[in-house]
Design an enzyme around this catalytic site. Structure first.
Site, PDB file in Angstrom:
ATOM      1  N   TYR A  35      15.598  -1.174  -8.909  1.00  0.00           N
ATOM      2  CA  TYR A  35      14.371  -0.556  -9.415  1.00  0.00           C
ATOM      3  C   TYR A  35      14.614   0.915  -9.726  1.00  0.00           C
ATOM      4  CZ  TYR A  35       9.570   1.261  -9.320  1.00  0.00           C
ATOM      5  OH  TYR A  35       8.388   1.919  -9.626  1.00  0.00           O
ATOM      6  N   GLU A  57       0.682  -0.250  -7.430  1.00  0.00           N
ATOM      7  CA  GLU A  57       0.630   0.943  -6.573  1.00  0.00           C
ATOM      8  C   GLU A  57      -0.556   0.851  -5.625  1.00  0.00           C
ATOM      9  OE1 GLU A  57       2.872   3.093  -6.228  1.00  0.00           O
ATOM     10  OE2 GLU A  57       4.076   3.044  -8.058  1.00  0.00           O
ATOM     11  N   TRP A  65       6.918  -0.116  -0.550  1.00  0.00           N
ATOM     12  CA  TRP A  65       7.137  -0.506  -1.937  1.00  0.00           C
ATOM     13  C   TRP A  65       8.057  -1.723  -2.016  1.00  0.00           C
ATOM     14  CZ3 TRP A  65       4.744  -0.490  -6.163  1.00  0.00           C
ATOM     15  CH2 TRP A  65       5.384  -0.671  -7.394  1.00  0.00           C
TER      16      TRP A  65
END
Length: 226
Positions: A35, A57, A65
């Site tokens: 990522y 988010e 995350w």
């Protein structure tokens, strides 16, 4: 989004014989590394793409995350590829279905907020340029130039203003920290460490945090800044 417990740096300056320099959070798992190296900080300029990032988010809030990344494909499947029109049409049976879906984060408030945010996205589209244009209109004149993890901000004046505007327009789970995470994820601000091999990856920011000319995606160059 940067998890507070994962901030940090690893490696040395990029150069001959030196490995890539990443924030420590990006070294914790191959998914995070991929990522960081391929996606984080690259421009996203379409409504569906920005809506997806905003939604993810929001789901990440209070969690890691990495948890979101591991569930990302399940999220896309559950939320109709984050097509705002389709998500805005979700009704109570859809909410129930999502609450039974172990592949996603089953938080009723966040699920309902995502449906509501899709409806708000459609209202924006009907009234003006749309969600992507709105979010990008809060791009700063200068981006941070952090050399250490301690210098990486979690909010900015622009993210505070963006969160306020999004809430005014009916969006939820869009506080200043979530808004800044969105901004950094899609290239509106560059908080890669100055020594990182990904610093300036968006093509919009110089290493010192200054804008690179008028280097915005063509479809967004006419968007005024706040």
């Amino acid at each position: 989004m940067l998890d507070a417990n994962l901030n940090g740096t690893r490696g040395s300056r990029v150069g001959a014989g030196h490995p890539p320099v990443r924030a420590a959070w990006a070294e914790q798992d191959p998914l995070l590394t991929d990522y960081y190296d391929a996606e984080w900080g690259m421009p996203v300029t379409d409504d569906a793409g920005v809506f997806e990032r905003l939604s993810l988010e929001a789901f990440q809030s209070g969690l890691s995350w990495l948890t979101v990344l591991r569930k990302r494909e399940a999220f896309r499947d559950a939320f109709s590829e984050f097509d705002p029109e389709r998500v805005a049409a979700f009704a109570e049976p859809d909410i129930d279905r999502l609450m039974q879906n172990a592949g996603i984060i089953r938080n009723a408030a966040k699920i309902r907020a995502t449906v509501g945010n899709a409806a708000a996205t459609l209202r924006l589209r009907a009234e003006g340029p749309g969600l992507a244009h709105l979010v990008w209109s809060f791009r700063p004149e200068r981006s941070p130039s952090p050399r250490t993890a301690a210098e990486v901000p979690s909010t900015s004046p622009e993210s505070v203003a963006l969160a306020k505007e999004l809430r005014r327009l009916g969006f939820r789970f869009v506080g200043p920290t979530t808004s800044y995470a969105l901004m950094t994820a899609i290239g509106i601000a560059d908080v890669h460490l100055v020594d990182s091999h990904r610093r300036g990856c968006s093509g919009l920011w110089a290493r010192d945090g200054t804008r690179i000319g008028d280097a915005l995606p063509p479809e967004l160059r006419a968007v005024p800044s706040h």
